[in-house]
Design an enzyme around this catalytic site. Sequence first.
Site, PDB file in Angstrom:
ATOM      1  N   CYS A 533       0.822  -1.219   0.000  1.00  0.00           N
ATOM      2  CA  CYS A 533       0.000   0.000   0.000  1.00  0.00           C
ATOM      3  C   CYS A 533       0.856   1.268   0.000  1.00  0.00           C
ATOM      4  CB  CYS A 533      -0.898   0.010   1.216  1.00  0.00           C
ATOM      5  SG  CYS A 533       0.051   0.120   2.749  1.00  0.00           S
TER       6      CYS A 533
HETATM    7  N1  LIG Z   1      -4.188   0.918   8.021  1.00  0.00           N
HETATM    8  C1  LIG Z   1      -3.108   0.597   8.710  1.00  0.00           C
HETATM    9  N2  LIG Z   1      -2.879   1.144   9.913  1.00  0.00           N
HETATM   10  C2  LIG Z   1      -1.781   0.865  10.605  1.00  0.00           C
HETATM   11  N3  LIG Z   1      -0.846  -0.024  10.189  1.00  0.00           N
HETATM   12  C3  LIG Z   1      -1.041  -0.619   9.000  1.00  0.00           C
HETATM   13  C4  LIG Z   1      -2.150  -0.313   8.193  1.00  0.00           C
HETATM   14  N4  LIG Z   1      -2.071  -1.048   7.087  1.00  0.00           N
HETATM   15  C5  LIG Z   1      -0.956  -1.779   7.168  1.00  0.00           C
HETATM   16  N5  LIG Z   1      -0.329  -1.547   8.335  1.00  0.00           N
HETATM   17  C6  LIG Z   1       0.913  -2.144   8.821  1.00  0.00           C
HETATM   18  O1  LIG Z   1       1.483  -2.948   7.805  1.00  0.00           O
HETATM   19  C7  LIG Z   1       1.355  -4.345   8.167  1.00  0.00           C
HETATM   20  C8  LIG Z   1       1.086  -5.156   6.945  1.00  0.00           C
HETATM   21  O2  LIG Z   1      -0.156  -4.847   6.455  1.00  0.00           O
HETATM   22  P1  LIG Z   1      -0.773  -5.529   5.184  1.00  0.00           P
HETATM   23  O3  LIG Z   1      -0.204  -6.903   5.053  1.00  0.00           O
HETATM   24  O4  LIG Z   1      -2.215  -5.370   5.255  1.00  0.00           O
HETATM   25  O5  LIG Z   1      -0.150  -4.816   3.964  1.00  0.00           O
HETATM   26  S1  LIG Z   1      -0.215  -3.337   3.538  1.00  0.00           S
HETATM   27  O6  LIG Z   1       0.688  -2.607   4.426  1.00  0.00           O
HETATM   28  O7  LIG Z   1      -1.595  -2.870   3.665  1.00  0.00           O
HETATM   29  O8  LIG Z   1       0.287  -3.298   2.154  1.00  0.00           O
HETATM   30  C9  LIG Z   1       0.253  -4.343   9.154  1.00  0.00           C
HETATM   31  O9  LIG Z   1       0.267  -5.517   9.933  1.00  0.00           O
HETATM   32  P2  LIG Z   1      -0.986  -5.919  10.853  1.00  0.00           P
HETATM   33  O10 LIG Z   1      -0.662  -5.367  12.195  1.00  0.00           O
HETATM   34  O11 LIG Z   1      -0.956  -7.399  10.829  1.00  0.00           O
HETATM   35  O12 LIG Z   1      -2.216  -5.343  10.291  1.00  0.00           O
HETATM   36  C10 LIG Z   1       0.577  -3.118   9.936  1.00  0.00           C
HETATM   37  O13 LIG Z   1       1.701  -3.304  10.724  1.00  0.00           O
END
Ligand SMILES: Nc1ncnc2c1ncn2[C@@H]1O[C@H](COP(=O)(O)OS(=O)(=O)O)[C@@H](OP(=O)(O)O)[C@H]1O
Length: 561
Positions: A533
């Site tokens: 993202c």
């Molecule tokens: N919206 C939002 N808010 C805060 N942090 C976020 C967010 N999106 C991604 N992350 C961080 O990135 C980790 C990996 O997320 P994803 O595998 O969903 O991938 S991506 O970052 O959206 O591309 C994700 O790991 P998780 O804690 O498992 O969600 C977070 O550490």
Amino acid sequence: MKVIQISLYLLPHAAASRRGALEGLFAGGIAATLGSFYAQRRWAYYRNFPPSLKLLSVLIIAAPTLSIQAERRGLEYDKSQWEGEGARLLQVQEQQELSKWESMSAGDKIADWASRHEYSLIIGGWAMSLIASGVIINRNKYQSPAQKIVQARMWAQGLTIGIILTAAGFKTTRNKGETASRPPPDHSWMEVVEQHERERQEEERMKARLASAQRRGAPDVPLTTDYRLNTSAAGPGTEPDLKKAQAWHPSDEYALLSIPGPANEQDGQHMLEWRVTLAGFPMTIRKRLVKLIERTSSSKTKMLDLPLSKDDLAAINAHLRTLTPEEILKWAVESIPGLYQTTAFGLTGLVAIDMLSKITSSPPPLIFLDTLYHFEETYELVEDVRRRYDVPIHVYKPKGCETVADFEKKFGQRLWETNEDVYDFSIKVEPARRAYQDLGVKAVITGRRQSQGADRATLQPLEADETGLLKLNPLFEWTFPFVEWYVAEYNVPKNKLLDQGYRSVGDWHSTSKVGEGQSERAGRWAGKEKTECGLHRNYFSMQERAEKAVGGFVFSRELLC
Ligand SMILES: Nc1ncnc2c1ncn2[C@@H]1O[C@H](COP(=O)(O)OS(=O)(=O)O)[C@@H](OP(=O)(O)O)[C@H]1O
């Protein structure tokens, strides 16, 4: 080590020797008495012997058989006391002696037999020479019986001394030859004893270390002896190479181990997961357990001085790679200043939240970037987490936008389609930067893992990004099944969409269900090349691309920042 009490060993040994002595006396005595009767009948000159000489001739036979049989029985008893490794060594030694004997020439066999029975030969020689000289001297008509006995004894003594001298000379020559060709002394018995002693001391040390770790508040891990494995990945019946285990997680009942499997052309190197039931551990696992417990219960660590040099970072990573996720998190809580957890409440982030709740009473606060386009189920999950865990959650939205309407008023509808760079920057990259500045964030825990592939395949436990922010990835080595297992095992709240065929959940417009056999992140931006993202991409290049897309620096400052 077993300590043998002297009385327990000596008394039965003496009894066995006594039994042998009686047997020898009995057998030798009967044979000699029968022989004496025979001689009495057959030879006149024997009949003329005085009774004392006849008794002597019986004793001469009975005495050696008595001592020989007594010694045999004693040795037999000694052998019967060898057990375990000792008995095995004895067997090996006997086997070696047998093959050595078989390879000998007839002359060597006689010499070898003679050297092993030298005392019997000397005693026998003395007896024989006494009889022979007695027979010869008895022919002398001019001596009295008493004189004959004295003379026979003298002859016998002379002959016996001759035999002893010959044996001594023979033995010296033999010893010289043997010393030159003898293999180095066999100390294997010492090795066996030392090995037993080492294992016993190791066991003692482990118990002491475990007890001390437990006193310091470490979790109580069951240590018993039965040990079972089961795996679907490598096929039943195979055993994992525990030394290669890269990640593992002990629970109350079993440990999950992640071990590199055989590489193949399609997937290259891949990890195998093993579930080891903790009905018991072998020594190798127990040692690692004790280390783990010691680490998790160790007291204070010094806070890191930031920023870190490249060398420091490399050294820290070398250390973190040897730790479990819980250990990494514990280390981070104790050593990284300004630590937060950034999470979209994906399964990995949830595991980290749960682990942290067990490690510390004040876990790092959470940062949630609310893109405004999350699924309803994701917002529900945020509330579930808030209820279950006592942890502050900082929510950051796109700049100046509280609702989708605000956002679309500013950027228009379906910005993710019309201008992806601006979308990524304004919903995640910029809000994250703002959060870090507002809150004084120096480091964030993320939920990324190597097994998610693409940019993450070479993920390290700790990274420093281009802005100087540290990113800690405690579950960097865990695979999806490990994460799923943890969530189920500890009843961690999770996104309801995961039960409906989704595996990784982002914005509703770019997330779809995944089919059987598809990768964990196949449902994110399906059909596009995009895999991130932007949150974990180079901040400055993301900013530059977004600014370009909205028409230059001045305009972008207003719109984006
Ligand atoms: N919206 C939002 N808010 C805060 N942090 C976020 C967010 N999106 C991604 N992350 C961080 O990135 C980790 C990996 O997320 P994803 O595998 O969903 O991938 S991506 O970052 O959206 O591309 C994700 O790991 P998780 O804690 O498992 O969600 C977070 O550490």
